[in-house]
Design a protein around this motif. Structure first.
Motif, PDB file in Angstrom:
ATOM      1  N   SER A 267       0.812  -1.212   0.000  1.00 58.03           N
ATOM      2  CA  SER A 267       0.000   0.000   0.000  1.00 58.03           C
ATOM      3  C   SER A 267       0.845   1.261   0.000  1.00 58.03           C
ATOM      4  O   SER A 267       0.339   2.344  -0.220  1.00 58.03           O
ATOM      5  N   ALA A 268       2.139   1.112   0.310  1.00 61.10           N
ATOM      6  CA  ALA A 268       3.015   2.285   0.317  1.00 61.10           C
ATOM      7  C   ALA A 268       3.327   2.763  -1.102  1.00 61.10           C
ATOM      8  O   ALA A 268       3.797   3.876  -1.296  1.00 61.10           O
ATOM      9  N   ASP A 269       3.085   1.882  -2.091  1.00 59.90           N
ATOM     10  CA  ASP A 269       3.314   2.279  -3.477  1.00 59.90           C
ATOM     11  C   ASP A 269       2.166   3.180  -3.918  1.00 59.90           C
ATOM     12  O   ASP A 269       1.000   2.791  -3.862  1.00 59.90           O
ATOM     13  N   ARG A 270       2.508   4.359  -4.366  1.00 59.99           N
ATOM     14  CA  ARG A 270       1.455   5.296  -4.757  1.00 59.99           C
ATOM     15  C   ARG A 270       0.844   4.878  -6.084  1.00 59.99           C
ATOM     16  O   ARG A 270       1.529   4.635  -7.060  1.00 59.99           O
ATOM     17  N   ARG A 271      -0.458   4.841  -6.129  1.00 62.05           N
ATOM     18  CA  ARG A 271      -1.169   4.551  -7.363  1.00 62.05           C
ATOM     19  C   ARG A 271      -1.290   5.834  -8.178  1.00 62.05           C
ATOM     20  O   ARG A 271      -1.293   6.931  -7.623  1.00 62.05           O
ATOM     21  N   PRO A 272      -1.392   5.705  -9.477  1.00 61.54           N
ATOM     22  CA  PRO A 272      -1.544   6.922 -10.287  1.00 61.54           C
ATOM     23  C   PRO A 272      -2.931   7.531 -10.109  1.00 61.54           C
ATOM     24  O   PRO A 272      -3.892   6.855  -9.737  1.00 61.54           O
ATOM     25  N   CYS A 273      -3.012   8.819 -10.370  1.00 57.84           N
ATOM     26  CA  CYS A 273      -4.282   9.528 -10.446  1.00 57.84           C
ATOM     27  C   CYS A 273      -4.281  10.281 -11.773  1.00 57.84           C
ATOM     28  O   CYS A 273      -3.344  11.031 -12.066  1.00 57.84           O
ATOM     29  N   LEU A 274      -5.297  10.058 -12.563  1.00 53.06           N
ATOM     30  CA  LEU A 274      -5.378  10.659 -13.890  1.00 53.06           C
ATOM     31  C   LEU A 274      -6.112  11.995 -13.809  1.00 53.06           C
ATOM     32  O   LEU A 274      -7.256  12.062 -13.347  1.00 53.06           O
ATOM     33  N   VAL A 275      -5.439  13.061 -14.242  1.00 51.47           N
ATOM     34  CA  VAL A 275      -6.035  14.401 -14.271  1.00 51.47           C
ATOM     35  C   VAL A 275      -6.218  14.789 -15.733  1.00 51.47           C
ATOM     36  O   VAL A 275      -5.244  14.875 -16.491  1.00 51.47           O
ATOM     37  N   LEU A 276      -7.464  15.009 -16.135  1.00 49.85           N
ATOM     38  CA  LEU A 276      -7.766  15.340 -17.518  1.00 49.85           C
ATOM     39  C   LEU A 276      -8.163  16.811 -17.612  1.00 49.85           C
ATOM     40  O   LEU A 276      -9.153  17.233 -17.008  1.00 49.85           O
ATOM     41  N   LEU A 277      -7.373  17.591 -18.342  1.00 52.36           N
ATOM     42  CA  LEU A 277      -7.669  19.004 -18.563  1.00 52.36           C
ATOM     43  C   LEU A 277      -8.455  19.115 -19.868  1.00 52.36           C
ATOM     44  O   LEU A 277      -7.916  18.873 -20.946  1.00 52.36           O
ATOM     45  N   ASP A 278      -9.719  19.474 -19.753  1.00 55.68           N
ATOM     46  CA  ASP A 278     -10.636  19.468 -20.899  1.00 55.68           C
ATOM     47  C   ASP A 278     -11.059  20.897 -21.221  1.00 55.68           C
ATOM     48  O   ASP A 278     -11.783  21.524 -20.442  1.00 55.68           O
ATOM     49  N   ALA A 300      -8.801  -0.197 -14.578  1.00 55.46           N
ATOM     50  CA  ALA A 300      -7.699  -0.423 -13.643  1.00 55.46           C
ATOM     51  C   ALA A 300      -7.999   0.106 -12.245  1.00 55.46           C
ATOM     52  O   ALA A 300      -7.134   0.053 -11.377  1.00 55.46           O
ATOM     53  N   ASP A 301      -9.221   0.596 -12.035  1.00 54.11           N
ATOM     54  CA  ASP A 301      -9.593   1.173 -10.751  1.00 54.11           C
ATOM     55  C   ASP A 301      -8.620   2.294 -10.350  1.00 54.11           C
ATOM     56  O   ASP A 301      -8.149   2.370  -9.213  1.00 54.11           O
ATOM     57  N   VAL A 302      -8.316   3.156 -11.316  1.00 54.84           N
ATOM     58  CA  VAL A 302      -7.447   4.309 -11.089  1.00 54.84           C
ATOM     59  C   VAL A 302      -8.318   5.549 -10.954  1.00 54.84           C
ATOM     60  O   VAL A 302      -9.229   5.776 -11.756  1.00 54.84           O
ATOM     61  N   ARG A 303      -8.038   6.333  -9.941  1.00 55.33           N
ATOM     62  CA  ARG A 303      -8.801   7.568  -9.764  1.00 55.33           C
ATOM     63  C   ARG A 303      -8.605   8.489 -10.961  1.00 55.33           C
ATOM     64  O   ARG A 303      -7.527   8.551 -11.542  1.00 55.33           O
ATOM     65  N   SER A 304      -9.642   9.222 -11.287  1.00 54.84           N
ATOM     66  CA  SER A 304      -9.507  10.238 -12.328  1.00 54.84           C
ATOM     67  C   SER A 304     -10.295  11.475 -11.923  1.00 54.84           C
ATOM     68  O   SER A 304     -11.282  11.391 -11.187  1.00 54.84           O
ATOM     69  N   SER A 305      -9.821  12.618 -12.390  1.00 57.18           N
ATOM     70  CA  SER A 305     -10.472  13.884 -12.090  1.00 57.18           C
ATOM     71  C   SER A 305     -10.433  14.743 -13.347  1.00 57.18           C
ATOM     72  O   SER A 305      -9.376  14.873 -13.977  1.00 57.18           O
ATOM     73  N   VAL A 306     -11.574  15.295 -13.723  1.00 54.68           N
ATOM     74  CA  VAL A 306     -11.669  16.130 -14.921  1.00 54.68           C
ATOM     75  C   VAL A 306     -11.760  17.594 -14.513  1.00 54.68           C
ATOM     76  O   VAL A 306     -12.625  17.969 -13.720  1.00 54.68           O
ATOM     77  N   VAL A 307     -10.851  18.399 -15.033  1.00 56.15           N
ATOM     78  CA  VAL A 307     -10.912  19.855 -14.873  1.00 56.15           C
ATOM     79  C   VAL A 307     -11.380  20.399 -16.209  1.00 56.15           C
ATOM     80  O   VAL A 307     -10.676  20.288 -17.206  1.00 56.15           O
ATOM     81  N   GLN A 308     -12.574  20.971 -16.233  1.00 55.50           N
ATOM     82  CA  GLN A 308     -13.186  21.358 -17.504  1.00 55.50           C
ATOM     83  C   GLN A 308     -13.512  22.844 -17.534  1.00 55.50           C
ATOM     84  O   GLN A 308     -14.011  23.413 -16.562  1.00 55.50           O
ATOM     85  N   HIS A 309     -13.197  23.462 -18.659  1.00 55.16           N
ATOM     86  CA  HIS A 309     -13.635  24.835 -18.921  1.00 55.16           C
ATOM     87  C   HIS A 309     -13.758  24.968 -20.429  1.00 55.16           C
ATOM     88  O   HIS A 309     -12.761  24.984 -21.149  1.00 55.16           O
ATOM     89  N   ASP A 310     -15.002  25.044 -20.905  1.00 54.91           N
ATOM     90  CA  ASP A 310     -15.239  25.039 -22.349  1.00 54.91           C
ATOM     91  C   ASP A 310     -15.917  26.308 -22.846  1.00 54.91           C
ATOM     92  O   ASP A 310     -16.499  26.329 -23.921  1.00 54.91           O
ATOM     93  N   ARG A 311     -15.841  27.379 -22.077  1.00 52.16           N
ATOM     94  CA  ARG A 311     -16.469  28.636 -22.484  1.00 52.16           C
ATOM     95  C   ARG A 311     -15.408  29.684 -22.808  1.00 52.16           C
ATOM     96  O   ARG A 311     -14.336  29.688 -22.225  1.00 52.16           O
ATOM     97  N   GLY A 312     -15.741  30.573 -23.738  1.00 52.72           N
ATOM     98  CA  GLY A 312     -14.846  31.673 -24.056  1.00 52.72           C
ATOM     99  C   GLY A 312     -13.811  31.317 -25.101  1.00 52.72           C
ATOM    100  O   GLY A 312     -13.848  30.255 -25.728  1.00 52.72           O
TER     101      GLY A 312
END
Length: 342
Positions: A267-278, A300-312
């Motif tokens: 558990s000490a091995d850090r798992r990846p986290c996917l950050v998607l800039l959209d 793969a049960d990897v966390r992911s987080s989407v940062v989205q800004h599609d205006r302008g």
């Protein structure tokens, strides 16, 4: 292994240690307004100047300028990160430089070389700086800056290039307003449940960040965000395209739901986290890559987080993605107790 303290994200005392960094991020919009106002007069004098044979962008944010200009610039364009200038640059060409009052020797040398060769020089820097002294010449146009903010200087340079019919229209006020919106949404006073930057910091708390941006500008933002995450956490953070990130995500071993995080060695091995800039780019290849990454992360049960800004405009969307990522890096450092190192 340093343990992330999620309670610190809503703790006034813990957040106070990052006050200077957060304040500078929050004031980004006002810096764009100030630099634009100061440059109004010299920009007005650019109308009607002859079109250069080619354009060279150098100094801080040169690659950002290239990303904005390449699709529309009517003359050949190159971002030059090296000492001096390409051998072909001469009196028919335009050199664009953005620099602060403590510009590195390589930037000073580039400016000096542009003046020596008689090239037209468009430079955004403090009027009283060393680099401005080296830039003095009959073919030099100085856009005076005062805030030492590379992005604000780049927005001013883009406004100047549009006046010269070399780049797209840029609305500095709209860019500043977008940055103000991000500052409000990501404020330290905004609760973690409604703050996108704090939410991203929580996602990254005990992970190895993998940052993806599909469009050219989102990819540029991903590299900047990865740099900030490395500084904030002291961990490796990778920004790359989908083909480079997919093998890492797919090779992640399945999470053991019964593992004890305090006793199990694995558990000490850090798992990846996917950050998607959209940034809302609708190109089929971009959407396909986005879908492939999300699907692989789910398998793969990897966390992911989407940062989205599609205006302008493109610049507004880039600024929003970048600022949100920068705020998240600060909150990651707060949770890890590393604010003094950022």
């Amino acid at each position: 292994m340093t343990v992330f303290d999620d309670s610190a994200l809503d703790d006034a005392e813990a957040l106070a240690g990052a006050d200077a960094i957060v304040r500078r991020l929050a004031e980004a919009g006002s810096r764009v307004r100030r630099e634009t106002a100061d440059a109004d007069e010299p920009i007005d004098r650019l109308r009607g100047l002859p079109r250069p044979r080619a354009l060279v962008a150098a100094g801080t944010e040169a690659r950002f300028l290239r990303a904005i200009l390449e699709p529309v610039c009517p003359v050949p364009l190159v971002a030059w990160p090296h000492h001096g200038l390409p051998g072909w640059v001469g009196a028919l060409d335009l050199v664009v430089v953005m620099a602060s009052d403590v510009a590195p020797p390589s930037v000073v040398a580039t400016v000096h070389e542009a003046v020596r060769r008689g090239a037209m020089l468009l430079i955004a820097c403090p009027a009283s700086s060393l680099v401005a002294e080296h830039a003095a010449g009959s073919s030099t146009i100085l856009l005076p800056t005062a805030t030492a903010d590379p992005f604000a200087a780049a927005v001013v340079a883009l406004a100047a290039l549009h006046r010269m019919d070399l780049g797209p229209a840029v609305d500095p006020e709209a860019v500043a307003a977008t940055m103000d919106d991000v500052a409000r949404d990501c404020s330290p006073f905004a609760d973690v449940t409604e703050n996108p930057a704090k939410d991203l910091a929580l996602c990254l708390a005990d992970t190895q960040p993998l940052v993806w941006g599909g469009s050219t500008l989102a990819a540029r933002a991903s590299r900047r965000v990865a740099e900030a995450l490395r500084a904030a956490s002291g961990r490796a953070a990778l920004a790359a395209d989908a083909d480079a990130l997919l093998p890492i995500v797919e090779a992640t071993t399945a999470r053991d739901p019964f593992a004890d995080p305090f006793t199990d060695e694995q558990s000490a091995d850090r798992r990846p986290c996917l950050v998607l800039l959209d940034d809302g780019n609708s190109a089929p290849l971009v959407r396909a890559d986005h879908g492939r990454l999300v699907a692989a992360a789910e398998r793969a049960d990897v966390r992911s987080s989407v940062v989205q800004h599609d205006r302008g405009s493109e610049v507004e969307r880039y600024a929003a993605l970048l600022q949100t990522g920068m705020f998240a890096a600060v909150y990651l450092s707060v949770g890890l107790g590393r604010t003094s190192e950022v």
